[in-house]
Design a protein around this motif. Structure first.
Motif, PDB file in Angstrom:
ATOM      1  N   ILE A  58      43.045 -12.441  15.572  1.00 11.33           N
ATOM      2  CA  ILE A  58      43.758 -11.465  16.201  1.00 11.33           C
ATOM      3  C   ILE A  58      43.570 -11.364  17.451  1.00 11.33           C
ATOM      4  N   LYS A  59      44.374 -11.006  18.414  1.00  8.42           N
ATOM      5  CA  LYS A  59      44.193 -11.097  19.839  1.00  8.42           C
ATOM      6  C   LYS A  59      45.041  -9.608  20.410  1.00  8.42           C
ATOM      7  N   LEU A  60      44.414  -8.889  21.339  1.00  6.04           N
ATOM      8  CA  LEU A  60      45.165  -8.009  22.038  1.00  6.04           C
ATOM      9  C   LEU A  60      46.133  -8.206  22.832  1.00  6.04           C
ATOM     10  N   ASP A  61      47.394  -7.975  22.332  1.00  8.34           N
ATOM     11  CA  ASP A  61      48.504  -8.430  23.152  1.00  8.34           C
ATOM     12  C   ASP A  61      49.197  -7.169  23.992  1.00  8.34           C
ATOM     13  N   MET A  62      49.258  -6.103  23.440  1.00  9.19           N
ATOM     14  CA  MET A  62      49.851  -5.311  24.314  1.00  9.19           C
ATOM     15  C   MET A  62      49.278  -3.551  24.095  1.00  9.19           C
ATOM     16  N   VAL A  63      49.343  -2.918  25.171  1.00  6.14           N
ATOM     17  CA  VAL A  63      48.868  -1.489  25.069  1.00  6.14           C
ATOM     18  C   VAL A  63      50.064  -0.748  25.573  1.00  6.14           C
ATOM     19  N   GLY A  64      50.461   0.274  24.659  1.00  2.00           N
ATOM     20  CA  GLY A  64      51.648   0.959  24.823  1.00  2.00           C
ATOM     21  C   GLY A  64      51.485   2.303  25.318  1.00  2.00           C
ATOM     22  N   ILE A  65      52.216   2.869  26.212  1.00  4.07           N
ATOM     23  CA  ILE A  65      51.784   4.421  27.035  1.00  4.07           C
ATOM     24  C   ILE A  65      53.137   5.063  26.643  1.00  4.07           C
ATOM     25  N   VAL A  66      53.237   6.109  25.886  1.00  2.00           N
ATOM     26  CA  VAL A  66      54.400   7.041  25.693  1.00  2.00           C
ATOM     27  C   VAL A  66      54.482   8.026  26.763  1.00  2.00           C
ATOM     28  N   VAL A  67      55.583   7.975  27.465  1.00  2.00           N
ATOM     29  CA  VAL A  67      56.044   8.692  28.577  1.00  2.00           C
ATOM     30  C   VAL A  67      57.268   9.633  28.696  1.00  2.00           C
ATOM     31  N   LYS A  68      57.205  10.961  29.195  1.00  2.00           N
ATOM     32  CA  LYS A  68      58.128  11.752  29.288  1.00  2.00           C
ATOM     33  C   LYS A  68      59.192  11.272  30.304  1.00  2.00           C
ATOM     34  N   ASP A  69      58.923  10.678  31.442  1.00  2.00           N
ATOM     35  CA  ASP A  69      59.714  10.509  32.459  1.00  2.00           C
ATOM     36  C   ASP A  69      59.654   9.004  32.804  1.00  2.00           C
ATOM     37  N   MET A  70      60.277   7.807  32.666  1.00  2.00           N
ATOM     38  CA  MET A  70      60.056   6.839  32.887  1.00  2.00           C
ATOM     39  C   MET A  70      59.711   6.404  34.356  1.00  2.00           C
ATOM     40  N   LYS A  71      60.614   6.771  35.095  1.00  2.00           N
ATOM     41  CA  LYS A  71      60.507   6.776  36.694  1.00  2.00           C
ATOM     42  C   LYS A  71      59.198   7.075  37.283  1.00  2.00           C
ATOM     43  N   ALA A  72      58.844   8.445  36.830  1.00  2.00           N
ATOM     44  CA  ALA A  72      57.476   8.973  37.244  1.00  2.00           C
ATOM     45  C   ALA A  72      56.600   8.129  36.859  1.00  2.00           C
ATOM     46  N   ALA A  73      56.369   7.791  35.796  1.00  2.00           N
ATOM     47  CA  ALA A  73      55.444   7.040  34.899  1.00  2.00           C
ATOM     48  C   ALA A  73      55.350   5.508  35.824  1.00  2.00           C
ATOM     49  N   LEU A  74      56.293   4.900  35.844  1.00  2.00           N
ATOM     50  CA  LEU A  74      56.332   3.687  36.543  1.00  2.00           C
ATOM     51  C   LEU A  74      55.920   3.840  37.981  1.00  2.00           C
ATOM     52  N   ASP A  75      56.447   4.770  38.875  1.00  2.00           N
ATOM     53  CA  ASP A  75      56.020   4.996  40.239  1.00  2.00           C
ATOM     54  C   ASP A  75      54.529   5.110  40.115  1.00  2.00           C
ATOM     55  N   PHE A  76      53.917   5.994  39.271  1.00  2.00           N
ATOM     56  CA  PHE A  76      52.436   6.135  39.486  1.00  2.00           C
ATOM     57  C   PHE A  76      51.690   4.783  39.383  1.00  2.00           C
ATOM     58  N   TYR A  77      52.158   3.936  38.222  1.00  2.00           N
ATOM     59  CA  TYR A  77      51.415   2.547  38.233  1.00  2.00           C
ATOM     60  C   TYR A  77      51.886   1.546  39.242  1.00  2.00           C
ATOM     61  N   ARG A  78      52.895   1.540  39.659  1.00  2.00           N
ATOM     62  CA  ARG A  78      53.433   0.904  41.148  1.00  2.00           C
ATOM     63  C   ARG A  78      52.212   1.409  42.129  1.00  2.00           C
ATOM     64  N   THR A  79      52.024   2.454  42.203  1.00  2.00           N
ATOM     65  CA  THR A  79      50.750   3.066  43.193  1.00  2.00           C
ATOM     66  C   THR A  79      49.573   2.378  43.037  1.00  2.00           C
ATOM     67  N   LEU A  80      49.343   2.073  41.804  1.00  2.00           N
ATOM     68  CA  LEU A  80      47.989   1.200  41.232  1.00  2.00           C
ATOM     69  C   LEU A  80      48.179  -0.289  41.711  1.00  2.00           C
TER      70      LEU A  80
END
Length: 128
Positions: free
Chosen positions: A3-25
């Protein structure tokens, strides 16, 4: 069995808000992904995925939002200075810090920020 770790998933309330945060990173996420129910980003040999709560409810046949710290996601930075810089960038963008950068006893510069869904995100680098 292999087996190989392939994906980690994050459940989000607001997609834009979440993606904006990770863009900041520093993650490269196209703006057109803001309206999607599922988004994947290739990251160092695996995928980081974001799923809207409504989609997850359909996939699982229901879903209750958990409380408390559930998982740690940690991003390796190039240097101790980079940990400080990324932390400051996140705070200046209006996101919440959890622990300011410090030199941890295990030999890393470490900081913790909080994403819009309350997940604690670690930033770290080896001490030089």
């Amino acid at each position: 069995m292999g087996i190989k770790l392939d994906m980690v998933g994050i459940v989000v309330k607001d997609m834009k808000a979440a993606l904006d945060f990770y863009r900041t990173l520093g993650l490269d996420i196209p703006e057109q992904a803001n309206g999607e129910a599922h988004v994947e980003v290739a990251q160092s040999g695996f995928r980081l995925a974001f799923d809207k709560q409504e989609m997850i409810k359909g996939v699982y046949g229901g879903w209750v939002e958990p409380v408390g710290h559930r998982i740690e996601i940690a991003f390796l930075c190039d240097s101790s200075d980079e940990v400080n810089k990324v932390y400051q960038t996140v705070i200046e963008a209006g996101y919440q810090g959890h622990n300011e950068p410090w030199d941890a006893f295990w030999g890393q510069r470490y900081a913790i920020v909080q994403d819009p869904d309350g997940n604690l995100i670690s930033l770290f680098a080896s001490l030089e």
